[in-house]
Design a protein around this motif. Structure first.
Motif, PDB file in Angstrom:
ATOM      1  N   SER A 185      18.936  11.222  28.921  1.00 16.96           N
ATOM      2  CA  SER A 185      18.014  10.940  29.985  1.00 16.96           C
ATOM      3  C   SER A 185      18.240  10.194  31.122  1.00 16.96           C
ATOM      4  N   ASP A 186      17.358  10.548  32.230  1.00 13.36           N
ATOM      5  CA  ASP A 186      17.949   9.883  33.589  1.00 13.36           C
ATOM      6  C   ASP A 186      16.904   8.459  33.536  1.00 13.36           C
ATOM      7  N   ARG A 187      16.334   8.351  32.609  1.00 11.57           N
ATOM      8  CA  ARG A 187      15.692   6.982  32.432  1.00 11.57           C
ATOM      9  C   ARG A 187      16.501   5.810  31.898  1.00 11.57           C
ATOM     10  N   PRO A 188      16.177   4.590  32.329  1.00 14.00           N
ATOM     11  CA  PRO A 188      17.087   3.486  31.846  1.00 14.00           C
ATOM     12  C   PRO A 188      16.901   3.387  30.244  1.00 14.00           C
ATOM     13  N   ALA A 189      18.020   2.782  29.532  1.00 11.73           N
ATOM     14  CA  ALA A 189      18.005   2.497  28.369  1.00 11.73           C
ATOM     15  C   ALA A 189      16.992   1.914  27.919  1.00 11.73           C
ATOM     16  N   LEU A 190      16.548   2.040  26.606  1.00 10.13           N
ATOM     17  CA  LEU A 190      14.991   1.306  26.221  1.00 10.13           C
ATOM     18  C   LEU A 190      15.658  -0.230  26.019  1.00 10.13           C
ATOM     19  N   ASN A 191      16.707  -0.547  25.298  1.00  5.92           N
ATOM     20  CA  ASN A 191      16.995  -2.017  25.190  1.00  5.92           C
ATOM     21  C   ASN A 191      17.188  -2.677  26.330  1.00  5.92           C
ATOM     22  N   SER A 192      17.535  -2.150  27.375  1.00  5.23           N
ATOM     23  CA  SER A 192      17.885  -3.085  28.658  1.00  5.23           C
ATOM     24  C   SER A 192      16.791  -2.563  29.690  1.00  5.23           C
ATOM     25  N   ALA A 193      16.000  -1.669  29.708  1.00  2.00           N
ATOM     26  CA  ALA A 193      14.935  -1.242  30.664  1.00  2.00           C
ATOM     27  C   ALA A 193      14.062  -2.307  31.198  1.00  2.00           C
ATOM     28  N   LYS A 194      13.821  -2.386  32.433  1.00  2.00           N
ATOM     29  CA  LYS A 194      12.823  -3.616  32.723  1.00  2.00           C
ATOM     30  C   LYS A 194      11.379  -3.245  32.862  1.00  2.00           C
ATOM     31  N   VAL A 195      11.242  -1.869  32.539  1.00  2.00           N
ATOM     32  CA  VAL A 195       9.692  -1.440  32.374  1.00  2.00           C
ATOM     33  C   VAL A 195       9.686  -0.578  31.105  1.00  2.00           C
ATOM     34  N   VAL A 196       8.866  -0.598  30.201  1.00  2.00           N
ATOM     35  CA  VAL A 196       8.800   0.123  29.119  1.00  2.00           C
ATOM     36  C   VAL A 196       7.438   0.481  28.907  1.00  2.00           C
ATOM     37  N   VAL A 197       7.275   1.946  28.665  1.00  2.00           N
ATOM     38  CA  VAL A 197       5.811   2.448  28.366  1.00  2.00           C
ATOM     39  C   VAL A 197       6.094   2.987  27.032  1.00  2.00           C
ATOM     40  N   SER A 198       4.986   2.548  25.918  1.00  2.00           N
ATOM     41  CA  SER A 198       5.369   2.928  24.594  1.00  2.00           C
ATOM     42  C   SER A 198       3.684   3.358  24.228  1.00  2.00           C
ATOM     43  N   GLY A 246      13.140  -0.896  14.389  1.00  2.00           N
ATOM     44  CA  GLY A 246      13.501   0.059  15.582  1.00  2.00           C
ATOM     45  C   GLY A 246      14.159  -0.992  16.564  1.00  2.00           C
ATOM     46  N   VAL A 247      13.866  -0.602  17.837  1.00  2.00           N
ATOM     47  CA  VAL A 247      14.628  -1.412  18.975  1.00  2.00           C
ATOM     48  C   VAL A 247      13.886  -2.556  19.184  1.00  2.00           C
ATOM     49  N   THR A 248      14.785  -3.691  19.604  1.00  2.00           N
ATOM     50  CA  THR A 248      13.890  -4.767  20.150  1.00  2.00           C
ATOM     51  C   THR A 248      14.162  -4.741  21.663  1.00  2.00           C
ATOM     52  N   VAL A 249      13.066  -5.071  22.427  1.00  2.00           N
ATOM     53  CA  VAL A 249      12.904  -4.705  23.930  1.00  2.00           C
ATOM     54  C   VAL A 249      12.349  -6.046  24.354  1.00  2.00           C
ATOM     55  N   ALA A 250      12.745  -6.369  25.744  1.00  2.00           N
ATOM     56  CA  ALA A 250      12.173  -7.735  26.382  1.00  2.00           C
ATOM     57  C   ALA A 250      12.064  -7.368  27.769  1.00  2.00           C
ATOM     58  N   PRO A 251      11.315  -6.429  28.128  1.00  2.00           N
ATOM     59  CA  PRO A 251      11.322  -5.940  29.584  1.00  2.00           C
ATOM     60  C   PRO A 251      10.456  -6.884  30.314  1.00  2.00           C
ATOM     61  N   GLU A 252      10.287  -6.770  31.696  1.00  2.00           N
ATOM     62  CA  GLU A 252       9.585  -7.531  32.452  1.00  2.00           C
ATOM     63  C   GLU A 252       8.115  -6.923  32.404  1.00  2.00           C
ATOM     64  N   LEU A 253       7.870  -5.548  32.272  1.00  2.00           N
ATOM     65  CA  LEU A 253       6.674  -5.075  32.147  1.00  2.00           C
ATOM     66  C   LEU A 253       6.529  -4.084  30.789  1.00  2.00           C
ATOM     67  N   TYR A 254       5.420  -4.442  29.843  1.00  2.00           N
ATOM     68  CA  TYR A 254       5.299  -3.409  28.739  1.00  2.00           C
ATOM     69  C   TYR A 254       4.036  -2.882  28.838  1.00  2.00           C
ATOM     70  N   PHE A 255       4.046  -1.466  28.954  1.00  2.00           N
ATOM     71  CA  PHE A 255       2.634  -0.923  28.679  1.00  2.00           C
ATOM     72  C   PHE A 255       2.464  -0.422  27.246  1.00  2.00           C
ATOM     73  N   ALA A 256       1.605  -0.857  26.578  1.00  6.37           N
ATOM     74  CA  ALA A 256       1.367  -0.267  25.246  1.00  6.37           C
ATOM     75  C   ALA A 256       0.203   0.665  25.177  1.00  6.37           C
ATOM     76  N   VAL A 257       0.324   1.844  24.899  1.00  9.68           N
ATOM     77  CA  VAL A 257      -0.468   2.833  25.193  1.00  9.68           C
ATOM     78  C   VAL A 257      -1.330   3.283  23.862  1.00  9.68           C
ATOM     79  N   GLY A 258      -2.311   3.153  23.556  1.00  9.85           N
ATOM     80  CA  GLY A 258      -2.911   3.641  22.257  1.00  9.85           C
ATOM     81  C   GLY A 258      -2.051   3.002  21.052  1.00  9.85           C
ATOM     82  N   VAL A 259      -1.678   1.733  21.276  1.00 12.98           N
ATOM     83  CA  VAL A 259      -1.007   0.967  20.090  1.00 12.98           C
ATOM     84  C   VAL A 259      -1.771   0.186  19.563  1.00 12.98           C
TER      85      VAL A 259
END
Length: 310
Positions: A185-198, A246-259
């Motif tokens: 993927s061209d996207r950043p790695a999940l565990n180091s991304a600054k923004v995550v959409v879940s 799963g993976v532990t993340v700590a981004p600057e911005l986390y979108f939780a969609v339908g979570v």
């Protein structure tokens, strides 16, 4: 004595989590050595030498490390461990496979997923899905541990460490590498991304998961994540599961969609700086950890948000 940090990489780049582990290793005030294991991995060793705080890079270069197996890597560390009081790494799947073997052979405890390090070898760890923090103390002669990268700052890249080749033991022959599958993927790695959409199970299908979340993630330059329920339903691959298992993340911005906000999921994202939740259920637990919440139909809200970002 020194502290040895096991460095993970993908054959081309040093894993970002390594820099966090090096910062954690500064606690003991000893010289920090970084172990790079690979084949034709000279460039990785050179990258490792630039990590600030590292005094020496130990480079193990051998054909069996083209696809490093825990059996071979732990066997190598066993030959080095007498020179170190502390052997540690970032809390990744790779290190979680290697270091317990090292600890078992050394006859000491393995301390995993450390959140903070205090004097006298006292460590803060999370238990009960992160709802309780406990402090444990190890009196073993050697400390073998993994640390959660998001809890430690990343070391800078202005170092000039010496690179030393180390002898490699004979390969372990009872286990062999057969194949592996990776998600490119061209996207950043999940565990180091600054923004995550879940996304959660409310997305309804794999097709809707991709059609709704991919455009938003693309606009935000974000990594994609998923809840365990979404993964179990087949909406998303296991590799992007965020949470306790799963993976532990700590981004600057986390979108939780339908979570929904089950504790198993929030255990893996509660360190996010800002959490935005979109859910049709106003009583969903995710709103208890969200900084911004939108009670709305996600099939209306997410496309509107994506279009607005355009």
């Amino acid at each position: 004595m020194s502290t040895l940090v096991l460095a993970e990489h993908n054959g081309q780049q040093l894993h970002n989590e390594v820099r966090h582990a090096v910062s954690a290793a500064q606690h003991w005030g000893q010289p920090v050595h970084l172990l790079v294991v690979g084949y034709q991995s000279e460039q990785i060793a050179k990258q490792a030498a630039t990590v600030d705080g590292v005094t020496e890079v130990l480079h193990a270069n051998a054909p069996q490390f083209e696809h490093p197996l825990a059996e071979d890597v732990s066997k190598l560390i066993d030959t080095l461990v007498t020179d170190y009081e502390v052997v540690m790494a970032a809390h990744t799947s790779f290190s979680r496979n290697v270091l317990p073997r090292v600890a078992a052979v050394a006859g000491v405890a393995m301390i995993s997923d450390v959140l903070a390090i205090h004097p006298d070898n006292r460590y803060v760890r999370a238990i009960y899905a992160g709802n309780v923090h406990t402090t444990v103390q190890s009196r073993d002669a050697k400390q073998i541990l993994t640390v959660r990268g998001s809890k430690f700052t990343a070391a800078e890249l202005n170092g000039q460490a010496e690179i030393t080749a180390v002898s490699v033991p004979e390969p372990f022959t009872k286990t062999r590498w057969i194949s592996e599958s990776r998600i490119e993927s061209d996207r950043p790695a999940l565990n180091s991304a600054k923004v995550v959409v879940s996304g959660g199970r409310s997305l309804g299908s794999a097709e809707k998961f991709d059609a709704l979340l991919n455009p938003l993630a693309e606009k935000l330059g974000a990594a994609l994540g998923a809840t365990r329920a979404a993964v179990d339903a087949g909406y998303a691959p296991n590799e992007i599961q965020v949470g306790q298992t799963g993976v532990t993340v700590a981004p600057e911005l986390y979108f939780a969609v339908g979570v929904s906000g089950a504790v198993q999921h929030t255990a893996g994202m509660k360190d996010s700086r800002i959490v935005v939740a979109i859910n049709q259920d106003p009583d969903a637990p995710i709103f208890q950890v969200a900084d911004y919440g939108l009670v709305a139909d996600l099939f209306d809200a997410v496309p509107s948000l994506t279009n607005a970002l355009s």
